[in-house]
Enzyme design. Structure first.
Site, PDB file in Angstrom:
ATOM      1  CG  HIS A 156      -1.960   0.900   1.399  1.00  0.00           C
ATOM      2  ND1 HIS A 156      -1.809   2.247   1.188  1.00  0.00           N
ATOM      3  CD2 HIS A 156      -3.262   0.727   1.750  1.00  0.00           C
ATOM      4  CE1 HIS A 156      -2.950   2.858   1.414  1.00  0.00           C
ATOM      5  NE2 HIS A 156      -3.848   1.957   1.752  1.00  0.00           N
ATOM      6  CD  GLU A 258      -3.248   1.045  -1.946  1.00  0.00           C
ATOM      7  OE1 GLU A 258      -3.656  -0.052  -1.574  1.00  0.00           O
ATOM      8  OE2 GLU A 258      -3.836   2.116  -1.677  1.00  0.00           O
TER       9      GLU A 258
HETATM   10  C1  BG6 Z   1      -6.873   2.255   0.483  1.00  0.00           C
HETATM   11  C2  BG6 Z   1      -8.328   1.898   0.382  1.00  0.00           C
HETATM   12  O1  BG6 Z   1      -6.095   1.269  -0.080  1.00  0.00           O
HETATM   13  O2  BG6 Z   1      -6.535   2.405   1.863  1.00  0.00           O
HETATM   14  C3  BG6 Z   1      -9.143   3.010   1.015  1.00  0.00           C
HETATM   15  O3  BG6 Z   1      -8.678   1.707  -0.996  1.00  0.00           O
HETATM   16  C4  BG6 Z   1      -8.707   3.245   2.450  1.00  0.00           C
HETATM   17  O4  BG6 Z   1     -10.526   2.694   0.956  1.00  0.00           O
HETATM   18  C5  BG6 Z   1      -7.190   3.481   2.461  1.00  0.00           C
HETATM   19  O5  BG6 Z   1      -9.403   4.333   2.996  1.00  0.00           O
HETATM   20  C6  BG6 Z   1      -6.605   3.719   3.855  1.00  0.00           C
HETATM   21  O6  BG6 Z   1      -6.982   2.734   4.753  1.00  0.00           O
HETATM   22  P1  BG6 Z   1      -6.558   2.856   6.274  1.00  0.00           P
HETATM   23  O7  BG6 Z   1      -7.160   1.678   6.984  1.00  0.00           O
HETATM   24  O8  BG6 Z   1      -5.051   2.807   6.312  1.00  0.00           O
HETATM   25  O9  BG6 Z   1      -7.091   4.179   6.757  1.00  0.00           O
END
Ligand code: BG6
Length: 284
Positions: A156, A258
């Site tokens: 991510h 990602e």
């Molecule tokens: C992204 C998702 O990969 O991660 C989003 O597609 C999400 O929907 C984002 O809001 C962040 O997630 P988190 O749990 O780290 O706040």
């Protein structure tokens, strides 16, 4: 904590330390500097020599066991998003073991982290991080159980950009979006720009996406392998304000691109076999 002595690590250009109380390894070699925490096997920074960090880290991030780090490269595993609880899986809030450190023949540096001791429903994970002229990650999942398992996952990556309104992502087409998202605006001739909250789970055939950061005058190449899904995310104004670990204006200086296997791109792993998700990040 690991089998390497401090002098052995230092000889390889690896310095153990801490960031806001969490353990980190600082790496320096002829190509780049990087910082990686065993908490989440989380790459926090990657700075090629003479350049600015390619990765973004929130000023408001938690650095606390049990909470995810906001920025760098969270490892979402063995599920993506709300496919389970906690969101984005257990890997980003688990302490991994650093099992291997080595200097490669080309003087790049490799660290390998494992979650082997914490098999999850029979799945184990190993993350190889190579810091060189590019930053390469390979996340290998093995199924040790006697039944097939479904895996969703993401590397991510939060990228640092100068000004999100001057950023475009090259390599994505509107056709790569699922039916429900086909009408998402801001696509022009293979360029996705940012004018609103953007949370796209796409299935591009193209394995290389480019972040064209016109404000900074740089382009970052993001390659994927073993990855059916690419996710592009910027929370924009309201969502930034709603997240406690994200500064109100920070959406202006980041974008997530990602390498993933998620939603319709999940992976089935039969007993005894493995799957590897890879990404390679470099300046053009
Ligand atoms: C992204 C998702 O990969 O991660 C989003 O597609 C999400 O929907 C984002 O809001 C962040 O997630 P988190 O749990 O780290 O706040």
């Amino acid at each position: 904590m690991n089998k390497y002595t401090l002098p052995a690590l230092e000889k390889m250009g690896i310095r153990p330390g801490a960031r806001h109380g969490l353990p980190v390894y600082h790496i320096e070699n002829p190509y780049a500097e990087a910082e990686i925490s065993p908490y989440g096997a989380h790459v926090l920074s990657y700075t090629p020599k003479g350049e600015k960090d390619l990765l973004w880290l929130s000023e408001k991030s938690w650095f606390e066991e049990g909470k995810p780090i906001r920025g760098g490269i969270p490892v979402c595993w063995p599920w993506f998003s709300d496919a389970g609880t906690p969101k984005h899986g257990i890997a980003r809030i688990a302490m991994w073991e650093m099992e291997t450190a080595r200097v490669e023949a080309d003087m790049s540096t490799t660290l390998i982290f494992s979650l082997d001791r914490q098999a999850f429903c029979g799945l184990t994970a190993r993350l190889l991080v190579n810091v060189g002229p590019a930053l390469s990650l390979a996340l290998r999942t093995k199924n040790h159980s006697t039944s097939s398992r479904t895996l969703s996952e993401a590397l991510h990556t939060y990228f640092a950009v100068k000004d999100i309104t001057k950023v475009s992502i090259l390599g994505l087409e509107q056709d790569d979006l699922p039916e429900s998202e086909k009408l998402f605006p801001n696509f022009r001739k293979g360029r996705l720009t940012f004018r609103q909250e953007t949370d796209l789970v796409c299935y591009p055939d193209e394995k290389t996406l480019v972040i064209d950061d016109q404000g900074a005058g740089r382009k970052i190449r993001v390659e994927r392998a073993g990855s059916a899904t690419a996710v592009v995310w910027n929370p924009w104004i309201a969502k930034s304000k709603a997240m406690p670990d994200f500064g109100d204006d920070e959406y202006k200086t980041m974008v997530c691109v990602e390498a993933a296997n998620a939603r319709d791109g999940v992976v089935g792993i039969i007993p005894g076999s493995a799957h590897t998700l890879r990404t390679r990040i470099s300046l053009i």
